[in-house]
Design a protein around this motif. Structure first.
Motif, short mmCIF file in Angstrom:
data_model
loop_
_atom_site.label_atom_id
_atom_site.label_comp_id
_atom_site.label_asym_id
_atom_site.label_seq_id
_atom_site.Cartn_x
_atom_site.Cartn_y
_atom_site.Cartn_z
N ARG A 59 0.79 -1.23 0.00
CA ARG A 59 0.00 0.00 0.00
C ARG A 59 0.83 1.29 0.00
N PRO A 60 1.96 1.38 0.71
CA PRO A 60 2.72 2.65 0.67
C PRO A 60 3.27 3.00 -0.71
N PHE A 61 3.31 2.04 -1.64
CA PHE A 61 3.85 2.31 -2.97
C PHE A 61 2.83 2.98 -3.89
N ILE A 62 1.57 3.04 -3.48
CA ILE A 62 0.50 3.56 -4.32
C ILE A 62 -0.18 4.73 -3.63
N ARG A 109 -6.59 13.60 -2.61
CA ARG A 109 -7.42 13.72 -1.41
C ARG A 109 -6.63 13.21 -0.21
N TYR A 110 -6.68 13.96 0.85
CA TYR A 110 -5.92 13.63 2.05
C TYR A 110 -6.22 12.20 2.50
N GLY A 111 -5.18 11.45 2.79
CA GLY A 111 -5.34 10.08 3.22
C GLY A 111 -5.40 9.07 2.09
N PRO A 123 5.64 8.74 1.57
CA PRO A 123 5.67 8.88 3.03
C PRO A 123 4.26 8.86 3.61
N PRO A 124 4.12 8.64 4.90
CA PRO A 124 2.80 8.66 5.53
C PRO A 124 2.26 10.08 5.62
N GLU A 125 0.97 10.19 5.90
CA GLU A 125 0.36 11.50 6.14
C GLU A 125 0.84 12.05 7.49
N PRO A 126 0.93 13.37 7.64
CA PRO A 126 0.55 14.41 6.67
C PRO A 126 1.67 14.80 5.71
N ARG A 150 2.84 13.14 3.22
CA ARG A 150 2.46 12.84 1.83
C ARG A 150 1.62 13.97 1.25
N TRP A 151 0.63 14.41 1.99
CA TRP A 151 -0.26 15.48 1.52
C TRP A 151 0.53 16.77 1.27
N ALA A 152 1.40 17.11 2.21
CA ALA A 152 2.19 18.34 2.06
C ALA A 152 3.15 18.23 0.88
N GLY A 153 3.79 17.07 0.74
CA GLY A 153 4.74 16.90 -0.35
C GLY A 153 4.09 16.97 -1.71
#
Length: 480
Positions: free
Chosen positions: A271-274, A331-333, A438-441, A443-446
């Motif tokens: 899952r972290p790869f997608i 979308r976040y998450g 990377p994990p949230e947050p 990922r969202w910021a990046g």
């Protein structure tokens, strides 16, 4: 159509009016010939191979499995209906490229890019042959695609791509200057083009999926729709198989192929790869002969511009123009939900850009507007692997270029399940993995910073800022 200048000015009234009657549904799926779904699985099933997912990836896997071994007992389960997600919502560009373009592949796997191009063109030939063999009526046209420059710096980028293609022995890639590209399709925004004459086909994406479903059923694949896979586990002590639980039953299989696209993978470590991102498109009403003459689009090629935030567009069999891309909505998450399929702000932007590209078509209206999730990975092209002692295989991360590449991915999954060392499984592309997100947050910021930086690069002659250069160095280039 060209790059958005910082913040787009308000859409012209005519662009907004063109959206007034648009149906919020994918044009391809809005078809009276849409086949009825197969019944859901109720009770237990047993098989040699279970395919999870009824998009292109799963359908090709089931079909090729039966072609390789007609005696293999194959079951396919789909959470909704075959072809309803990305396979029925895309632009219908079926490309030979397995690497999301020459540049991306050459940057990541330079030593094997020529081989990847050969395999990709063979894969496209095999798709064309399968369409004929199974009499799949999907408007397949080997028209090629023109990448167009809409800013001065993109002209030189196209020249460089043409030189790279020649060095790799990729045939029939022709650079077009301003007059030549406008002789093919007339837009005041076009400055140059690169025409890949044989490496891309146009097709009706939903009809391809429906045709593959029919072909699978005709070969004996047992298909269950409205049957989501809820859990994957080993079948139990003393058993060499796997069990997949569904709402009303379960399937016990010797092997499992996972073809779940942007939806959460049943193998959690994948899952972290997608990360799913949302892409959107508009479809015009059918154009008149006069309107088609005004833009001179005679040879029906697919087109795409070469900005970071790019558009893709093509003509359908019934004379409409599909116009998609530009915005990438995260979308976040990383959730995938039906309510995310539509994004009116993107539809407004797309409509404005359409009339900037084709001012000759003032007054044309849009009949459909829709969106859907793309399974994005950090290297922009599919990755592959196995789990549970080689009893489970997966292919994911097509990043919007899966209409053709999913067939190659199906072959790879079957090779992995069969334990075979083939010309496909020997590839570094197949043996390696992308960097995880990377994990949230973070990922969202990046993703947000990267989107902003890509917009700035489009506005500043393609110059990439320090953030994008760092992402390039890390292998997270977001340049595709």
């Amino acid at each position: 159509m060209t790059r958005s200048p910082g913040g787009d000015s308000a859409p012209r009234p005519s662009a907004l009016e063109a959206l007034a009657d648009a149906a919020y549904t994918p044009y391809w799926l809005d078809d009276p010939g849409r086949p009825r779904p197969h019944p859901a699985l109720v009770g237990d099933e047993h098989c040699d191979l279970l395919v999870v997912g009824g998009g292109y990836s799963g359908l090709w896997t089931a079909l090729i499995a039966k072609e390789r071994d007609p005696a293999r007992d194959v079951v396919l389960i789909e959470g909704q209906e075959a072809g309803w997600a990305a396979s029925g919502r895309n632009g219908g560009f079926c490309a030979a490229s397995l690497t999301h373009g020459l540049g991306n592949g050459a940057a990541r796997w330079p030593a094997e890019q020529a081989e990847l191009e050969r395999l990709g063109h063979h894969n496209l030939d095999e798709i064309e042959a399968a369409v004929a063999r199974y009499a799949i009526d999907c408007d397949f046209e080997r028209t090629g695609e023109i990448d167009v420059a809409t800013a001065p710096h993109q002209v030189e980028e196209l020249r460089e791509t043409a030189e790279l293609a020649a060095a790799l022995g990729v045939a029939e890639q022709e650079f077009l200057d301003r007059d030549a590209v406008r002789a093919e399709v007339d837009s005041p925004t076009f400055l140059a083009g690169l025409w890949d004459r044989r490496g891309v086909a146009m097709l009706h994406p939903a009809k391809l999926a429906w045709g593959l479903k029919r072909a699978c059923a005709d070969l004996g694949v047992r298909i269950y729709e409205h049957t989501p896979a809820e859990q994957l586990a080993s079948a139990g002590s003393g058993s060499s198989g796997m069990t997949v639980r569904t709402p009303y039953g379960r399937v016990r299989a010797r092997q499992v192929a996972l073809a779940t696209n942007a939806f959460p993978a049943l193998v959690r470590r994948v899952r972290p790869f997608i990360t799913p991102v949302y892409d959107h498109a508009l479809m015009t009403e059918p154009l008149t002969e006069e309107q088609l003459d005004a833009i001179g689009w005679k040879r029906r090629q697919g087109l795409s511009d070469t900005a970071n935030h790019f558009h893709y567009f093509r003509i359908t069999a019934d004379g409409r123009i599909l116009w998609g891309g530009y915005d990438i909505v995260y979308r976040y998450g990383g959730r995938v939900r039906a309510e995310y399929d539509h994004h009116p702000a993107t539809y407004r932007t797309l409509a404005q850009h359409f009339f900037r590209c084709f001012p000759q078509l003032e007054g044309v209206r849009f009949s459909h507007a829709w969106g859907g999730a793309i399974d994005t990975c950090s290297r922009f092209s599919a990755f592959f692997g196995s789990a549970h002692g080689g009893r489970v295989a997966y292919a994911l991360g097509y990043t919007g270029l899966g209409v053709g590449a999913t067939r190659f991915g199906a072959e790879v999954m079957l090779d992995l399940l069969d334990g075979e060392r083939t010309e496909r499984t020997r590839l570094e592309m197949v043996r390696s993995k992308p960097l995880p997100f990377p994990p949230e947050p973070v990922r969202w910021a990046g993703i947000g910073i990267t989107q902003w930086s890509m917009t700035r690069a489009d506005q500043n002659g393609g110059r990439r800022n320090l953030w994008l250069k760092a992402m390039d160095k890390a292998g997270l280039g977001f340049d595709s």
